[in-house]
Scaffold this motif. Structure first.
Motif, mmCIF file in Angstrom:
data_model
loop_
_atom_site.group_PDB
_atom_site.id
_atom_site.type_symbol
_atom_site.label_atom_id
_atom_site.label_comp_id
_atom_site.label_asym_id
_atom_site.label_seq_id
_atom_site.Cartn_x
_atom_site.Cartn_y
_atom_site.Cartn_z
ATOM 1 N N ARG A 23 -1.478 -24.234 -14.552
ATOM 2 C CA ARG A 23 -2.417 -24.897 -15.458
ATOM 3 C C ARG A 23 -2.833 -26.268 -14.944
ATOM 4 N NH1 ARG A 23 -0.738 -25.182 -21.320
ATOM 5 N NH2 ARG A 23 -2.963 -25.288 -21.693
ATOM 6 N N ARG A 24 -2.136 -26.737 -13.912
ATOM 7 C CA ARG A 24 -2.516 -28.039 -13.376
ATOM 8 C C ARG A 24 -3.740 -27.954 -12.474
ATOM 9 N NH1 ARG A 24 3.489 -30.303 -11.976
ATOM 10 N NH2 ARG A 24 4.178 -30.594 -14.122
ATOM 11 N N GLU A 25 -4.202 -26.750 -12.216
ATOM 12 C CA GLU A 25 -5.391 -26.687 -11.365
ATOM 13 C C GLU A 25 -6.556 -27.308 -12.128
ATOM 14 O OE1 GLU A 25 -6.261 -22.701 -10.353
ATOM 15 O OE2 GLU A 25 -7.076 -22.206 -12.298
ATOM 16 N N PRO A 26 -7.463 -27.930 -11.410
ATOM 17 C CA PRO A 26 -8.516 -28.698 -12.094
ATOM 18 C C PRO A 26 -9.435 -27.826 -12.931
ATOM 19 C CG PRO A 26 -8.939 -28.546 -9.745
ATOM 20 C CD PRO A 26 -7.577 -27.994 -9.964
ATOM 21 N N ARG A 27 -9.770 -28.351 -14.087
ATOM 22 C CA ARG A 27 -10.749 -27.685 -14.936
ATOM 23 C C ARG A 27 -12.054 -28.475 -14.878
ATOM 24 N NH1 ARG A 27 -7.495 -26.548 -20.537
ATOM 25 N NH2 ARG A 27 -5.594 -25.736 -19.633
ATOM 26 N N PHE A 28 -13.139 -27.768 -14.987
ATOM 27 C CA PHE A 28 -14.447 -28.408 -14.927
ATOM 28 C C PHE A 28 -15.249 -28.016 -16.164
ATOM 29 C CE2 PHE A 28 -12.880 -27.620 -10.673
ATOM 30 C CZ PHE A 28 -12.965 -28.879 -10.096
ATOM 31 N N GLU A 29 -15.878 -29.003 -16.763
ATOM 32 C CA GLU A 29 -16.668 -28.722 -17.961
ATOM 33 C C GLU A 29 -18.002 -28.125 -17.558
ATOM 34 O OE1 GLU A 29 -16.841 -32.360 -20.095
ATOM 35 O OE2 GLU A 29 -14.873 -32.071 -21.021
ATOM 36 N N LEU A 30 -17.937 -26.900 -17.159
ATOM 37 C CA LEU A 30 -19.143 -26.186 -16.742
ATOM 38 C C LEU A 30 -19.490 -25.148 -17.793
ATOM 39 C CD1 LEU A 30 -18.384 -25.637 -12.948
ATOM 40 C CD2 LEU A 30 -20.092 -27.164 -13.935
ATOM 41 N N THR A 31 -20.758 -25.099 -18.127
ATOM 42 C CA THR A 31 -21.207 -24.161 -19.155
ATOM 43 C C THR A 31 -21.921 -22.992 -18.494
ATOM 44 O OG1 THR A 31 -21.476 -25.988 -20.691
ATOM 45 C CG2 THR A 31 -22.547 -23.905 -21.265
ATOM 46 N N PHE A 32 -21.215 -21.875 -18.470
ATOM 47 C CA PHE A 32 -21.822 -20.638 -17.961
ATOM 48 C C PHE A 32 -21.961 -19.679 -19.134
ATOM 49 C CE2 PHE A 32 -19.076 -21.817 -14.190
ATOM 50 C CZ PHE A 32 -20.116 -22.342 -13.437
ATOM 51 N N GLU A 33 -23.085 -18.984 -19.167
ATOM 52 C CA GLU A 33 -23.183 -17.929 -20.177
ATOM 53 C C GLU A 33 -22.412 -16.719 -19.647
ATOM 54 O OE1 GLU A 33 -27.117 -16.714 -21.228
ATOM 55 O OE2 GLU A 33 -26.392 -15.276 -22.720
ATOM 56 N N VAL A 34 -21.555 -16.190 -20.493
ATOM 57 C CA VAL A 34 -20.708 -15.076 -20.052
ATOM 58 C C VAL A 34 -20.780 -13.941 -21.077
ATOM 59 C CG1 VAL A 34 -19.062 -16.465 -18.737
ATOM 60 C CG2 VAL A 34 -18.679 -16.116 -21.174
ATOM 61 N N GLU A 35 -20.553 -12.733 -20.561
ATOM 62 C CA GLU A 35 -20.446 -11.569 -21.448
ATOM 63 C C GLU A 35 -19.008 -11.079 -21.429
ATOM 64 O OE1 GLU A 35 -23.518 -8.253 -22.248
ATOM 65 O OE2 GLU A 35 -22.190 -7.442 -20.709
ATOM 66 N N LEU A 36 -18.458 -10.904 -22.617
ATOM 67 C CA LEU A 36 -17.066 -10.476 -22.751
ATOM 68 C C LEU A 36 -17.042 -9.062 -23.304
ATOM 69 C CD1 LEU A 36 -15.829 -13.615 -24.726
ATOM 70 C CD2 LEU A 36 -15.978 -13.376 -22.232
ATOM 71 N N CYS A 37 -16.099 -8.289 -22.809
ATOM 72 C CA CYS A 37 -15.971 -6.918 -23.271
ATOM 73 C C CYS A 37 -14.488 -6.592 -23.385
ATOM 74 C CB CYS A 37 -16.653 -6.002 -22.257
ATOM 75 S SG CYS A 37 -16.907 -4.356 -22.863
ATOM 76 N N GLY A 38 -14.048 -6.130 -24.533
ATOM 77 C CA GLY A 38 -12.628 -5.837 -24.687
ATOM 78 C C GLY A 38 -12.319 -5.292 -26.067
ATOM 79 N N PHE A 39 -11.074 -5.498 -26.481
ATOM 80 C CA PHE A 39 -10.620 -4.965 -27.770
ATOM 81 C C PHE A 39 -9.883 -6.045 -28.539
ATOM 82 C CE2 PHE A 39 -11.344 -1.381 -25.123
ATOM 83 C CZ PHE A 39 -11.933 -0.471 -25.983
ATOM 84 N N GLY A 40 -10.241 -6.163 -29.800
ATOM 85 C CA GLY A 40 -9.603 -7.143 -30.656
ATOM 86 C C GLY A 40 -8.473 -6.519 -31.447
ATOM 87 N N PRO A 41 -8.059 -7.188 -32.519
ATOM 88 C CA PRO A 41 -7.013 -6.635 -33.379
ATOM 89 C C PRO A 41 -7.424 -5.254 -33.907
ATOM 90 C CG PRO A 41 -7.469 -8.911 -33.959
ATOM 91 C CD PRO A 41 -8.524 -8.514 -32.976
ATOM 92 N N ASP A 42 -6.449 -4.410 -34.109
ATOM 93 C CA ASP A 42 -6.681 -3.032 -34.576
ATOM 94 C C ASP A 42 -7.550 -2.236 -33.611
ATOM 95 O OD1 ASP A 42 -5.235 -3.639 -36.885
ATOM 96 O OD2 ASP A 42 -7.030 -4.444 -37.846
ATOM 97 N N SER A 43 -7.508 -2.634 -32.357
ATOM 98 C CA SER A 43 -8.234 -1.910 -31.301
ATOM 99 C C SER A 43 -9.728 -1.808 -31.567
ATOM 100 C CB SER A 43 -7.637 -0.517 -31.109
ATOM 101 O OG SER A 43 -6.334 -0.604 -30.600
ATOM 102 N N GLN A 44 -10.271 -2.804 -32.264
ATOM 103 C CA GLN A 44 -11.711 -2.839 -32.478
ATOM 104 C C GLN A 44 -12.386 -3.337 -31.208
ATOM 105 O OE1 GLN A 44 -13.739 -1.968 -35.181
ATOM 106 N NE2 GLN A 44 -11.859 -0.920 -35.794
ATOM 107 N N GLY A 45 -13.313 -2.548 -30.699
ATOM 108 C CA GLY A 45 -13.984 -2.929 -29.464
ATOM 109 C C GLY A 45 -15.024 -4.007 -29.710
ATOM 110 N N PHE A 46 -15.256 -4.808 -28.713
ATOM 111 C CA PHE A 46 -16.323 -5.812 -28.819
ATOM 112 C C PHE A 46 -17.003 -5.985 -27.479
ATOM 113 C CE2 PHE A 46 -12.551 -8.300 -27.665
ATOM 114 C CZ PHE A 46 -13.018 -9.019 -26.577
ATOM 115 N N LYS A 47 -18.261 -6.341 -27.550
ATOM 116 C CA LYS A 47 -19.017 -6.801 -26.386
ATOM 117 C C LYS A 47 -19.849 -7.963 -26.901
ATOM 118 C CE LYS A 47 -20.802 -3.958 -23.246
ATOM 119 N NZ LYS A 47 -21.754 -2.978 -22.637
#
Lengths: 144, 277
Positions: A23-47
């Protein structure tokens, strides 16, 4: 380049000691638009689409309007660069490290689980403070 | 947060109530935990960069059937996504995420580097619909332990599953899922089967190596997919023929007269062929 937000020594009960090194690696306040795809609670899918709050070589932080399960795995695809231009990036798998309520939803911190390049820019690599870099290397190889 | 952030959950068919088995991986896993002995294992999901590692619930008795059930539910999920218009590759990609995420909700599973040599390694290939397990079994008889390295392989959709002794490369047994659900199957029955197959192999190997005597016919008879050796041996005094089970050199009886006539013709015919060549 936006200002760095390197955060040293943050105590976090959910993170193992080895992760704290990474976690000590540097973080940069860069704003990229990203698309996320996965599963939330109760295995509800999301994109869904959102924007990063900060990024590092192996991690990132963003907000979403719903809860993502800690430890769950999802794909993140970077759609634009920090200037808003379309980016040609492949989806990369991440794991949710932390999910905390935020004003308009949930703040998510995530680590990628493979070494593929995520961001459309090359992030500067900071010299490690700790001479023993093995833990970081292990994390990057996938070991806990 | 981005202005265009939106949830597209309705576009993705989920496990929900439509799934034939809506129990979570953890719920499935709990069933086998009562008498489980802590055992290390990793689950590799083809297409996932890291493996899922457990230090406690990796044993075949605990993990194989719950993992099979979870994989089966995930395969049904892939079918539903494809039926909803998603491409097979996208559906498989989502299925990997879902299976891994479900397993990682169980606190005993963590991400770890792949290709670790563990006692129990499970490989899930959702694209080809197969589940493979490599494991070690221990058969204990009278304070002596025999170790067997085995490989169980089969279709996620349905059995049977082939159990192979990786040391000898031979197939030990083909099992149905119902057998694997029986208590103690992997800890007692299957090691016993491996031991039995090993003993059979040892019993037959001296036969193969031993020299054949005059007036002796050896024949391998296929029985239920296994080659069983038999010996027909002519008695020096009476001229009759003994039938011997080659697996244990056990005398079974005398060759009946009808069969003896055929055998005599066969032996004389072979002798004539040999004299001409």
């Amino acid at each position: 380049m936006p200002s760095e937000t390197i955060k040293h020594g943050l105590a976090d009960a959910t993170m193992a000691t080895g992760h704290a090194h990474a976690r000590r690696e540097p973080r940069f306040e860069l704003t990229f638009e990203v698309e996320l795809c996965g599963f939330g609670p109760d295995s509800q899918g999301f994109k869904t689409r959102t924007s990063t709050l900060d990024v590092s070589e192996w991690g990132c932080r963003f907000e979403v309007p719903f809860r993502m399960e800690p430890n769950s795995v999802f794909t993140l695809q970077c759609l634009t660069d920090d200037k808003g231009s379309p980016a040609d990036c492949a989806p990369v798998m991440f794991q949710v490290v932390r999910a905390t309520p935020s004003g308009r939803g949930w703040g998510i911190a995530a680590w990628k689980i493979a070494s593929e390049k995520v961001w459309p820019v090359d992030l500067p690599i900071a010299a490690p403070e700790d001479p023993d870099e093995r833990t970081v290397g292990m994390r990057r190889d996938g070991a806990e | 947060m981005a202005q265009n952030s939106r949830v597209l959950a309705p576009s993705i068919p989920t496990g929900g109530g439509a799934a034939p088995d809506s129990r979570s991986f953890g719920q499935r896993l709990n069933r086998g935990r009562t008498e489980a002995v802590a055992s290390v294992g990793t689950v590799e999901i083809a297409g996932l960069p890291q493996a899922l590692h457990t230090r406690t619930f990796g044993g075949l008795d605990v993990l194989f059937v719950p993992l099979l059930e979870s994989c089966r539910a995930i395969m049904a999920f892939v079918d539903r996504m494809c039926a909803a218009g998603e491409t097979k590759q996208q559906a498989l990609s989502m299925a990997r995420l879902r299976l891994a995420s479900e397993m990682l909700q169980d606190p005993s599973f963590t991400l770890a580097t792949r290709d670790i040599e563990e006692d129990n390694v499970y490989v899930v290939d959702l694209e080809h619909g197969t589940l493979t397990a490599r494991a070690r079994l221990y058969a204990v008889v009278r304070h002596r332990t025999s170790l067997f390295k085995i490989r169980i392989e089969g279709s996620i959709a349905k059995g049977p599953y082939t159990v192979q002794d990786t040391g000898t490369g031979s197939t030990v047994i083909q099992v149905d899922e119902s057998q694997m659900r029986q208590a103690g199957y992997f800890t007692t029955f299957l090691p016993g089967e491996c031991l039995r197959a090993h003993i059979e192999k040892e019993a037959t190997s001296p036969l193969a190596k031993s020299e054949m005597g005059l007036g002796e016919v050896r024949i391998m008879v296929p029985v239920a997919g296994t080659a069983v050796p038999f010996i027909l041996r002519q008695k020096e005094t009476s001229g009759g023929w003994d039938i011997i089970d080659g697996r244990g050199n056990q005398w079974l009886g005398m060759l009946p007269q009808v069969a003896l006539n055929h055998l005599t013709q066969l032996v004389e015919g072979l002798a004539r062929i040999a004299r001409r060549t």
